[in-house]
Design a protein around this motif. Structure first.
Motif, PDB file in Angstrom:
ATOM      1  N   UNK A  35       0.275  -1.629  13.931  1.00 15.47           N
ATOM      2  CA  UNK A  35      -1.038  -2.197  13.636  1.00 15.47           C
ATOM      3  C   UNK A  35      -1.224  -2.388  12.131  1.00 15.47           C
ATOM      4  N   UNK A  36      -0.739  -1.435  11.344  1.00 21.94           N
ATOM      5  CA  UNK A  36      -0.893  -1.532   9.887  1.00 21.94           C
ATOM      6  C   UNK A  36      -0.078  -2.689   9.320  1.00 21.94           C
ATOM      7  N   UNK A  37       1.123  -2.903   9.828  1.00 22.54           N
ATOM      8  CA  UNK A  37       1.932  -4.027   9.358  1.00 22.54           C
ATOM      9  C   UNK A  37       1.312  -5.362   9.757  1.00 22.54           C
ATOM     10  N   UNK A  38       0.808  -5.455  10.978  1.00 21.51           N
ATOM     11  CA  UNK A  38       0.164  -6.687  11.422  1.00 21.51           C
ATOM     12  C   UNK A  38      -1.084  -6.972  10.580  1.00 21.51           C
ATOM     13  N   UNK A  39      -1.841  -5.915  10.275  1.00 25.32           N
ATOM     14  CA  UNK A  39      -3.038  -6.099   9.457  1.00 25.32           C
ATOM     15  C   UNK A  39      -2.683  -6.530   8.040  1.00 25.32           C
ATOM     16  N   UNK A  40      -1.647  -5.918   7.462  1.00 22.90           N
ATOM     17  CA  UNK A  40      -1.231  -6.283   6.104  1.00 22.90           C
ATOM     18  C   UNK A  40      -0.711  -7.710   6.046  1.00 22.90           C
ATOM     19  N   UNK A  41      -0.021  -8.123   7.103  1.00 22.45           N
ATOM     20  CA  UNK A  41       0.485  -9.496   7.141  1.00 22.45           C
ATOM     21  C   UNK A  41      -0.647 -10.501   7.101  1.00 22.45           C
ATOM     22  N   UNK A  42      -1.763 -10.179   7.758  1.00 20.79           N
ATOM     23  CA  UNK A  42      -2.888 -11.107   7.860  1.00 20.79           C
ATOM     24  C   UNK A  42      -3.904 -10.966   6.737  1.00 20.79           C
ATOM     25  N   UNK A  43      -3.779  -9.940   5.906  1.00 21.16           N
ATOM     26  CA  UNK A  43      -4.759  -9.665   4.858  1.00 21.16           C
ATOM     27  C   UNK A  43      -4.374 -10.415   3.578  1.00 21.16           C
ATOM     28  N   UNK A  44      -5.195 -11.368   3.198  1.00 16.99           N
ATOM     29  CA  UNK A  44      -4.887 -12.199   2.027  1.00 16.99           C
ATOM     30  C   UNK A  44      -4.980 -11.438   0.715  1.00 16.99           C
ATOM     31  N   UNK A  45      -5.526 -10.214   0.735  1.00 19.89           N
ATOM     32  CA  UNK A  45      -5.606  -9.417  -0.486  1.00 19.89           C
ATOM     33  C   UNK A  45      -4.374  -8.537  -0.677  1.00 19.89           C
ATOM     34  N   UNK A  46      -3.456  -8.511   0.297  1.00 19.08           N
ATOM     35  CA  UNK A  46      -2.249  -7.679   0.228  1.00 19.08           C
ATOM     36  C   UNK A  46      -1.052  -8.565  -0.082  1.00 19.08           C
ATOM     37  N   UNK A  47      -0.340  -8.227  -1.158  1.00 20.81           N
ATOM     38  CA  UNK A  47       0.855  -8.980  -1.535  1.00 20.81           C
ATOM     39  C   UNK A  47       2.135  -8.269  -1.133  1.00 20.81           C
ATOM     40  N   UNK A  48       2.112  -6.934  -1.188  1.00 21.89           N
ATOM     41  CA  UNK A  48       3.323  -6.126  -0.983  1.00 21.89           C
ATOM     42  C   UNK A  48       2.936  -4.894  -0.181  1.00 21.89           C
ATOM     43  N   UNK A  49       3.846  -4.448   0.679  1.00 25.01           N
ATOM     44  CA  UNK A  49       3.656  -3.185   1.388  1.00 25.01           C
ATOM     45  C   UNK A  49       4.743  -2.210   0.972  1.00 25.01           C
TER      46      UNK A  49
END
Length: 261
Positions: A35-49
């Motif tokens: 869920x966290x990876x899917x959310x980060x993929x869709x979050x335009x404020x996240x560039x890198x995980x």
């Protein structure tokens, strides 16, 4: 709570947080990280995980006690995503993924390195691909990704032997990019994550896509082969002996198995 999530300067840090179980993946943690990876993929404020672990382990892999329940209890309630869902999310993750291996890394804790764009490892950490010691097959397309990363013979040793690989050996093989002293691991990984996160997200995504797209069909084919072999071996004599031995805190004995096992 099995996963800690924090944001800073367009870097989302995910920390596996089951330290009492060496951050072993149960169904809850598989779902939380997916869920966290899917959310980060869709979050335009996240560039890198950036992914790491809490405590003395990065991850001990799949929770073997729960794995034994799954193997022996047809009524066991599985999670929403599970292992397969996590690997799907890793395959499709469009942004740079940095992994900081802070301690012991087994199973998916090791094979996840095949999906890391940059991997950092503590000098005190070590990793293992324990598949033959569990009587099962490789996972997470490691049968394709590891040879591509480190060459056939180093990959064969890692996947066939189920032996520990030191941080220095992992660096020499090419499984990880940088070694750091334990106290420097997260600061160094965060520094590199911050450098990447200062770049345009659209460009980061484009670079990763052009690098990974040529491998997607091969990864998919490898996973299909692995899944078929895993399904055949899961719950078989070798796997049940390995899981029973783990539950009984002893070494497995495969010498008395039926011919072919």
């Amino acid at each position: 709570m099995t996963l800690l999530v924090s944001d800073e300067n367009r870097v989302r840090t995910l920390v596996l947080d089951r330290p009492e179980a060496l951050n072993a993946f149960n169904e809850e943690l598989y779902d939380a990280l997916t869920d966290a990876l899917l959310a980060a993929a869709d979050d335009s404020s996240v560039a890198v995980v950036l992914l790491s672990g809490n405590g003395r382990a990065f991850s001990a892999g799949t929770d073997l006690l729960e794995m034994q329940q799954i193997a022996t209890d047809p009524g066991f309630e599985r999670g929403k995503h599970g292992f397969v869902g996590l690997v799907d999310a890793l395959v499709d993750f469009p942004k740079p993924l940095l992994v900081a291996v802070n301690g012991l890394a087994l199973g998916i804790g090791a094979t996840i390195l095949g999906f890391a764009d940059l991997a950092f490892m503590s000098t005190s950490a070590r990793l293992k691909c324990p598949f033959t010691s569990l009587g099962v097959a490789p996972e997470a397309a490691s049968s394709y990704l590891f040879p591509a990363l480190v060459g056939r013979q180093d990959a064969a040793w890692a996947l066939l032997s189920a032996e520990w690989i030191s941080a220095q050996e992992a660096r020499e093989m090419g499984l990880v990019w940088r070694l750091c002293e334990p106290e420097d691991l997260l600061p160094e990984a965060r520094r590199h994550a911050g450098l990447l996160a200062a770049r345009p997200i659209s460009s980061l995504v484009a670079v990763k896509h052009t690098m990974t797209e040529p491998h997607r069909a091969a990864i998919r084919a490898a996973r299909e082969r692995e899944n078929a072999a895993f399904a055949e071996l899961m719950g078989g004599p070798a796997n049940l002996e390995a899981l029973t031995a783990f539950a009984e805190d002893r070494q497995p004995d495969f010498t008395g198995l039926p011919a072919g096992w």
